[in-house]
Design a protein around this motif. Structure first.
Motif, PDB file in Angstrom:
ATOM      1  N   SER A  14      42.354  45.330  31.728  1.00 39.50           N
ATOM      2  CA  SER A  14      42.148  44.116  30.927  1.00 39.50           C
ATOM      3  C   SER A  14      43.384  43.236  30.949  1.00 39.50           C
ATOM      4  O   SER A  14      43.294  42.010  31.032  1.00 39.50           O
ATOM      5  CB  SER A  14      41.816  44.502  29.478  1.00 39.50           C
ATOM      6  OG  SER A  14      40.609  45.227  29.421  1.00 39.50           O
ATOM      7  N   LEU A  15      44.553  43.869  30.889  1.00 38.42           N
ATOM      8  CA  LEU A  15      45.806  43.122  30.946  1.00 38.42           C
ATOM      9  C   LEU A  15      45.982  42.472  32.319  1.00 38.42           C
ATOM     10  O   LEU A  15      46.361  41.294  32.422  1.00 38.42           O
ATOM     11  CB  LEU A  15      46.983  44.054  30.645  1.00 38.42           C
ATOM     12  CG  LEU A  15      48.382  43.436  30.680  1.00 38.42           C
ATOM     13  CD1 LEU A  15      48.494  42.358  29.603  1.00 38.42           C
ATOM     14  CD2 LEU A  15      49.454  44.498  30.479  1.00 38.42           C
ATOM     15  N   VAL A  16      45.697  43.225  33.370  1.00 36.75           N
ATOM     16  CA  VAL A  16      45.838  42.715  34.731  1.00 36.75           C
ATOM     17  C   VAL A  16      44.890  41.536  34.975  1.00 36.75           C
ATOM     18  O   VAL A  16      45.243  40.555  35.636  1.00 36.75           O
ATOM     19  CB  VAL A  16      45.558  43.837  35.749  1.00 36.75           C
ATOM     20  CG1 VAL A  16      45.446  43.269  37.164  1.00 36.75           C
ATOM     21  CG2 VAL A  16      46.656  44.887  35.696  1.00 36.75           C
ATOM     22  N   ASN A  17      43.697  41.647  34.415  1.00 34.06           N
ATOM     23  CA  ASN A  17      42.669  40.627  34.645  1.00 34.06           C
ATOM     24  C   ASN A  17      43.073  39.254  34.126  1.00 34.06           C
ATOM     25  O   ASN A  17      42.566  38.219  34.579  1.00 34.06           O
ATOM     26  CB  ASN A  17      41.357  41.054  33.984  1.00 34.06           C
ATOM     27  CG  ASN A  17      40.149  40.634  34.807  1.00 34.06           C
ATOM     28  OD1 ASN A  17      40.278  39.992  35.844  1.00 34.06           O
ATOM     29  ND2 ASN A  17      38.971  40.995  34.334  1.00 34.06           N
ATOM     30  N   MET A  46      38.008  36.354  43.568  1.00 37.33           N
ATOM     31  CA  MET A  46      37.444  37.651  43.939  1.00 37.33           C
ATOM     32  C   MET A  46      38.149  38.804  43.239  1.00 37.33           C
ATOM     33  O   MET A  46      37.523  39.797  42.844  1.00 37.33           O
ATOM     34  CB  MET A  46      37.530  37.834  45.455  1.00 37.33           C
ATOM     35  CG  MET A  46      36.947  39.160  45.957  1.00 37.33           C
ATOM     36  SD  MET A  46      35.160  39.264  45.703  1.00 37.33           S
ATOM     37  CE  MET A  46      34.603  38.068  46.927  1.00 37.33           C
ATOM     38  N   ALA A  47      39.451  38.677  43.059  1.00 39.88           N
ATOM     39  CA  ALA A  47      40.230  39.733  42.411  1.00 39.88           C
ATOM     40  C   ALA A  47      39.736  39.975  40.987  1.00 39.88           C
ATOM     41  O   ALA A  47      39.628  41.113  40.520  1.00 39.88           O
ATOM     42  CB  ALA A  47      41.700  39.382  42.403  1.00 39.88           C
ATOM     43  N   THR A  48      39.409  38.899  40.285  1.00 39.68           N
ATOM     44  CA  THR A  48      38.891  39.013  38.928  1.00 39.68           C
ATOM     45  C   THR A  48      37.565  39.758  38.911  1.00 39.68           C
ATOM     46  O   THR A  48      37.318  40.613  38.047  1.00 39.68           O
ATOM     47  CB  THR A  48      38.701  37.618  38.289  1.00 39.68           C
ATOM     48  OG1 THR A  48      39.961  36.972  38.191  1.00 39.68           O
ATOM     49  CG2 THR A  48      38.074  37.730  36.908  1.00 39.68           C
ATOM     50  N   ASP A  49      36.700  39.452  39.879  1.00 46.04           N
ATOM     51  CA  ASP A  49      35.395  40.124  39.954  1.00 46.04           C
ATOM     52  C   ASP A  49      35.560  41.620  40.203  1.00 46.04           C
ATOM     53  O   ASP A  49      34.849  42.441  39.608  1.00 46.04           O
ATOM     54  CB  ASP A  49      34.547  39.498  41.074  1.00 46.04           C
ATOM     55  CG  ASP A  49      34.159  38.052  40.764  1.00 46.04           C
ATOM     56  OD1 ASP A  49      34.135  37.702  39.574  1.00 46.04           O
ATOM     57  OD2 ASP A  49      33.891  37.298  41.721  1.00 46.04           O
ATOM     58  N   ILE A  50      36.495  41.963  41.089  1.00 45.52           N
ATOM     59  CA  ILE A  50      36.709  43.380  41.407  1.00 45.52           C
ATOM     60  C   ILE A  50      37.221  44.143  40.191  1.00 45.52           C
ATOM     61  O   ILE A  50      36.732  45.222  39.856  1.00 45.52           O
ATOM     62  CB  ILE A  50      37.705  43.515  42.580  1.00 45.52           C
ATOM     63  CG1 ILE A  50      37.088  42.953  43.864  1.00 45.52           C
ATOM     64  CG2 ILE A  50      38.104  44.985  42.768  1.00 45.52           C
ATOM     65  CD1 ILE A  50      38.044  42.924  45.035  1.00 45.52           C
ATOM     66  N   VAL A  51      38.210  43.564  39.516  1.00 41.00           N
ATOM     67  CA  VAL A  51      38.765  44.213  38.327  1.00 41.00           C
ATOM     68  C   VAL A  51      37.714  44.301  37.219  1.00 41.00           C
ATOM     69  O   VAL A  51      37.643  45.286  36.489  1.00 41.00           O
ATOM     70  CB  VAL A  51      40.014  43.460  37.826  1.00 41.00           C
ATOM     71  CG1 VAL A  51      40.484  44.023  36.490  1.00 41.00           C
ATOM     72  CG2 VAL A  51      41.134  43.563  38.852  1.00 41.00           C
ATOM     73  N   SER A  52      36.881  43.272  37.106  1.00 42.06           N
ATOM     74  CA  SER A  52      35.818  43.281  36.100  1.00 42.06           C
ATOM     75  C   SER A  52      34.844  44.429  36.357  1.00 42.06           C
ATOM     76  O   SER A  52      34.389  45.101  35.419  1.00 42.06           O
ATOM     77  CB  SER A  52      35.070  41.946  36.102  1.00 42.06           C
ATOM     78  OG  SER A  52      35.920  40.882  35.711  1.00 42.06           O
ATOM     79  N   ILE A  53      34.531  44.651  37.619  1.00 37.95           N
ATOM     80  CA  ILE A  53      33.636  45.757  37.977  1.00 37.95           C
ATOM     81  C   ILE A  53      34.274  47.090  37.607  1.00 37.95           C
ATOM     82  O   ILE A  53      33.609  48.004  37.088  1.00 37.95           O
ATOM     83  CB  ILE A  53      33.299  45.716  39.483  1.00 37.95           C
ATOM     84  CG1 ILE A  53      32.433  44.495  39.799  1.00 37.95           C
ATOM     85  CG2 ILE A  53      32.587  46.998  39.909  1.00 37.95           C
ATOM     86  CD1 ILE A  53      32.181  44.282  41.273  1.00 37.95           C
ATOM     87  N   LEU A  54      35.570  47.205  37.863  1.00 37.33           N
ATOM     88  CA  LEU A  54      36.284  48.435  37.503  1.00 37.33           C
ATOM     89  C   LEU A  54      36.309  48.635  35.988  1.00 37.33           C
ATOM     90  O   LEU A  54      36.190  49.770  35.501  1.00 37.33           O
ATOM     91  CB  LEU A  54      37.714  48.376  38.048  1.00 37.33           C
ATOM     92  CG  LEU A  54      37.868  48.443  39.567  1.00 37.33           C
ATOM     93  CD1 LEU A  54      39.335  48.273  39.962  1.00 37.33           C
ATOM     94  CD2 LEU A  54      37.336  49.774  40.098  1.00 37.33           C
ATOM     95  N   GLN A  55      36.421  47.541  35.255  1.00 37.51           N
ATOM     96  CA  GLN A  55      36.394  47.631  33.800  1.00 37.51           C
ATOM     97  C   GLN A  55      35.034  48.103  33.301  1.00 37.51           C
ATOM     98  O   GLN A  55      34.943  48.938  32.392  1.00 37.51           O
ATOM     99  CB  GLN A  55      36.721  46.263  33.180  1.00 37.51           C
ATOM    100  CG  GLN A  55      38.200  45.921  33.182  1.00 37.51           C
ATOM    101  CD  GLN A  55      38.451  44.613  32.460  1.00 37.51           C
ATOM    102  OE1 GLN A  55      38.534  43.564  33.089  1.00 37.51           O
ATOM    103  NE2 GLN A  55      38.568  44.674  31.151  1.00 37.51           N
TER     104      GLN A  55
END
Length: 250
Positions: free
Chosen positions: A32-35, A41-50
């Protein structure tokens, strides 16, 4: 410290899931902090991981509650009766799990419960600060996700909401658990020490205390921190030995 506890091995799968949940919790906070600092695209990938981490946390918690934790607690309840009344309910045994010299009887069952409540309420109260911090972080994560996600990723928001609800619920339950154990401890203290057990008419009252303790454990499903137990075990054991000498029975 118990010299033999066959039931402890049944808690191992639950303990592993608990560790997994802790790792996933902190991973979710970091993601969440990284996002906050990502885009595209990076935001979408991290969101999926979240989303995956939140669902993983909830799934592991449900599996633990419904399967591993229940099985271990089921055997612990049987052993508590087995130890208190000197009967055989299971091949699993304990030696030194309870520290009192009361002979097998209803009074021993109540004394064992009294001892468990004494240790449990202390350990649980020490856990409250950490639990409150986790809940605060979970709420902050939920707010930040709801605020930062500009593209309206409803699935992420829902996953984080469920994740946060589980964390906050744990803190609420822990708080209630501590309060209920404190009240129960006072009631058992009065029955066993202040007034003492001087007639058979008190046996149903003692039994009600024992069943109440088991109901509290089963309802709130609090996993007591073994590190806190190990840290304070010697101190608590010494105090318990003093308390148990004041139990009066005829």
């Amino acid at each position: 410290m118990s010299r033999r506890d066959d039931i402890n091995k049944l808690y191992i799968p639950s303990q592993k899931l608990e560790k997994f949940c802790k790792i996933v919790f902190w991973l979710n906070c970091v993601l969440s902090l990284v996002n906050i600092f990502l885009s595209g695209m990076a935001t979408d990938i991290v969101s999926i991981l979240q989303i995956a981490s939140a669902l993983g946390f909830v799934s592991a918690s449900v599996i633990d509650d419904g399967l591993f934790w229940y099985n271990a607690e089921h055997e612990r309840r049987k052993n508590s009766i087995q130890t208190a009344f000197g009967i055989r309910l299971s091949e699993l045994e304990t030696d030194g799990y309870y520290n009192n010299s009361v002979p097998p009887s209803m009074i021993k069952y109540a004394t064992n419960t009294f001892e468990s409540v004494y240790f449990s309420k202390f350990i649980a109260s020490k856990m409250l600060i950490y639990s409150l911090v986790k809940s605060l972080l979970a709420i902050i994560v939920l707010i930040s996700v709801s605020w930062i996600i500009a593209n309206g990723n409803i699935l992420l928001i829902i996953a984080q909401a469920v994740f946060s609800a589980y964390i906050v619920e744990d803190t609420v339950y822990l708080t209630i658990y501590v309060n209920r154990l404190n009240a129960l401890y006072d009631s058992i203290y009065t029955a066993l020490i202040t007034t003492g057990v001087h007639s058979s008419q008190k046996m149903p009252i003692l039994l009600s205390f024992c069943t109440e303790y088991e109901c509290i454990k089963a309802h709130y499903k609090i996993r007591l921190d073994s590190k806190i137990f190990i840290k304070y075990n010697h101190e608590l054991s010494e105090k318990w030995n003093t308390i148990s000498t004041h139990i009066t029975t005829d």
